[in-house]
Scaffold this motif. Sequence first.
Motif, PDB file in Angstrom:
ATOM      1  N   LEU A 163       0.836  -1.203   0.000  1.00  0.00           N
ATOM      2  CA  LEU A 163       0.000   0.000   0.000  1.00  0.00           C
ATOM      3  C   LEU A 163       0.874   1.258   0.000  1.00  0.00           C
ATOM      4  O   LEU A 163       0.583   2.221  -0.720  1.00  0.00           O
ATOM      5  N   TRP A 164       1.957   1.234   0.766  1.00  0.00           N
ATOM      6  CA  TRP A 164       2.844   2.389   0.806  1.00  0.00           C
ATOM      7  C   TRP A 164       3.491   2.638  -0.555  1.00  0.00           C
ATOM      8  O   TRP A 164       3.613   3.783  -0.992  1.00  0.00           O
ATOM      9  N   SER A 165       3.893   1.591  -1.220  1.00  0.00           N
ATOM     10  CA  SER A 165       4.479   1.734  -2.557  1.00  0.00           C
ATOM     11  C   SER A 165       3.484   2.370  -3.512  1.00  0.00           C
ATOM     12  O   SER A 165       3.846   3.215  -4.340  1.00  0.00           O
ATOM     13  N   TRP A 166       2.235   1.970  -3.397  1.00  0.00           N
ATOM     14  CA  TRP A 166       1.195   2.548  -4.256  1.00  0.00           C
ATOM     15  C   TRP A 166       0.926   4.005  -3.885  1.00  0.00           C
ATOM     16  O   TRP A 166       0.829   4.883  -4.762  1.00  0.00           O
ATOM     17  N   LEU A 167       0.840   4.285  -2.603  1.00  0.00           N
ATOM     18  CA  LEU A 167       0.573   5.653  -2.156  1.00  0.00           C
ATOM     19  C   LEU A 167       1.656   6.616  -2.624  1.00  0.00           C
ATOM     20  O   LEU A 167       1.364   7.773  -2.954  1.00  0.00           O
ATOM     21  N   THR A 168       2.883   6.143  -2.654  1.00  0.00           N
ATOM     22  CA  THR A 168       4.010   7.006  -3.023  1.00  0.00           C
ATOM     23  C   THR A 168       4.339   6.937  -4.507  1.00  0.00           C
ATOM     24  O   THR A 168       5.367   7.470  -4.940  1.00  0.00           O
ATOM     25  N   GLY A 169       3.466   6.294  -5.303  1.00  0.00           N
ATOM     26  CA  GLY A 169       3.587   6.327  -6.755  1.00  0.00           C
ATOM     27  C   GLY A 169       4.587   5.366  -7.357  1.00  0.00           C
ATOM     28  O   GLY A 169       4.902   5.470  -8.552  1.00  0.00           O
ATOM     29  N   ARG A 170       5.060   4.408  -6.575  1.00  0.00           N
ATOM     30  CA  ARG A 170       6.050   3.472  -7.104  1.00  0.00           C
ATOM     31  C   ARG A 170       5.415   2.256  -7.760  1.00  0.00           C
ATOM     32  O   ARG A 170       6.095   1.532  -8.488  1.00  0.00           O
ATOM     33  N   THR A 171       4.138   2.023  -7.485  1.00  0.00           N
ATOM     34  CA  THR A 171       3.431   0.902  -8.108  1.00  0.00           C
ATOM     35  C   THR A 171       2.071   1.372  -8.621  1.00  0.00           C
ATOM     36  O   THR A 171       1.610   2.468  -8.278  1.00  0.00           O
ATOM     37  N   THR A 172       1.420   0.540  -9.405  1.00  0.00           N
ATOM     38  CA  THR A 172       0.174   0.911 -10.083  1.00  0.00           C
ATOM     39  C   THR A 172      -1.049   0.407  -9.330  1.00  0.00           C
ATOM     40  O   THR A 172      -0.945  -0.377  -8.373  1.00  0.00           O
ATOM     41  N   ASP A 173      -2.217   0.833  -9.803  1.00  0.00           N
ATOM     42  CA  ASP A 173      -3.472   0.328  -9.246  1.00  0.00           C
ATOM     43  C   ASP A 173      -3.558  -1.183  -9.403  1.00  0.00           C
ATOM     44  O   ASP A 173      -4.057  -1.888  -8.502  1.00  0.00           O
ATOM     45  N   THR A 174      -3.095  -1.687 -10.514  1.00  0.00           N
ATOM     46  CA  THR A 174      -3.120  -3.134 -10.748  1.00  0.00           C
ATOM     47  C   THR A 174      -2.252  -3.859  -9.724  1.00  0.00           C
ATOM     48  O   THR A 174      -2.642  -4.915  -9.191  1.00  0.00           O
ATOM     49  N   ASP A 175      -1.092  -3.306  -9.433  1.00  0.00           N
ATOM     50  CA  ASP A 175      -0.216  -3.891  -8.421  1.00  0.00           C
ATOM     51  C   ASP A 175      -0.894  -3.894  -7.055  1.00  0.00           C
ATOM     52  O   ASP A 175      -0.772  -4.859  -6.281  1.00  0.00           O
ATOM     53  N   LEU A 176      -1.607  -2.819  -6.748  1.00  0.00           N
ATOM     54  CA  LEU A 176      -2.299  -2.743  -5.461  1.00  0.00           C
ATOM     55  C   LEU A 176      -3.359  -3.830  -5.363  1.00  0.00           C
ATOM     56  O   LEU A 176      -3.481  -4.500  -4.332  1.00  0.00           O
TER      57      LEU A 176
END
Length: 212
Positions: free
Chosen positions: A192-205
């Motif tokens: 979730l932190w990776s997604w929040l900080t823009g390092r991963t995508t919605d699909t990854d989340l």
Amino acid sequence: MGDSGSGFDRGFAQAFVDKGWRTEASPGEVSERWQRFAADCLAGYPWDLEDYLNDLTMRTLVSEVLPQLTGSAADAFRAGIERTDLDVRKVLDRDSFPSFPSDQWWLRSSPSYAARSFCAEFESAYGVHVRAQSRFDDDVAELSGLVAGGLTPAEACLRLRASNHYVAATDSLFLRAAREALGLDRKASRALWSWLTGRTTDTDLRAALDQA
């Protein structure tokens, strides 16, 4: 300490370290942090007691450094701190610790309301009851309700993040709310932190949170 501009910043940072702050901090950083503290108090303080005490310590150091400050840059900094004080005092309005001097009102006072977890921690530490009221708690309930209503954890996070909710504006606060609402383990929290900080995508989340 009457320099303006970068000279004032350097002098202020050194004075803050001399007073015991762990790292150098510019006037702008200190002012911004105090403003964030005020905003969090007005919303119902959502962080831990240790975080709260750190900000009060910072305000105490400001009060010790302020008498040394002169010049236009110092006057502007002092005025900004005092404006923010007015917001903080709207919530820290109970004279709970009279052993502190009256001019250190932030140490004498306790919040009239805050998030549930903070209230419990504060009462356990000091025996002072604080009313549970916080936009953070409301957002935790909202996130839990989205999942209870049929959304997956990831879709619930996506919806709340796209809203104007209080926790949606701050990455670390959103993570804290999601942990509380969704019971995320360490791996899911990192995703979730990776997604929040823009390092991963919605699909990854979705893959990380909804795989179960």
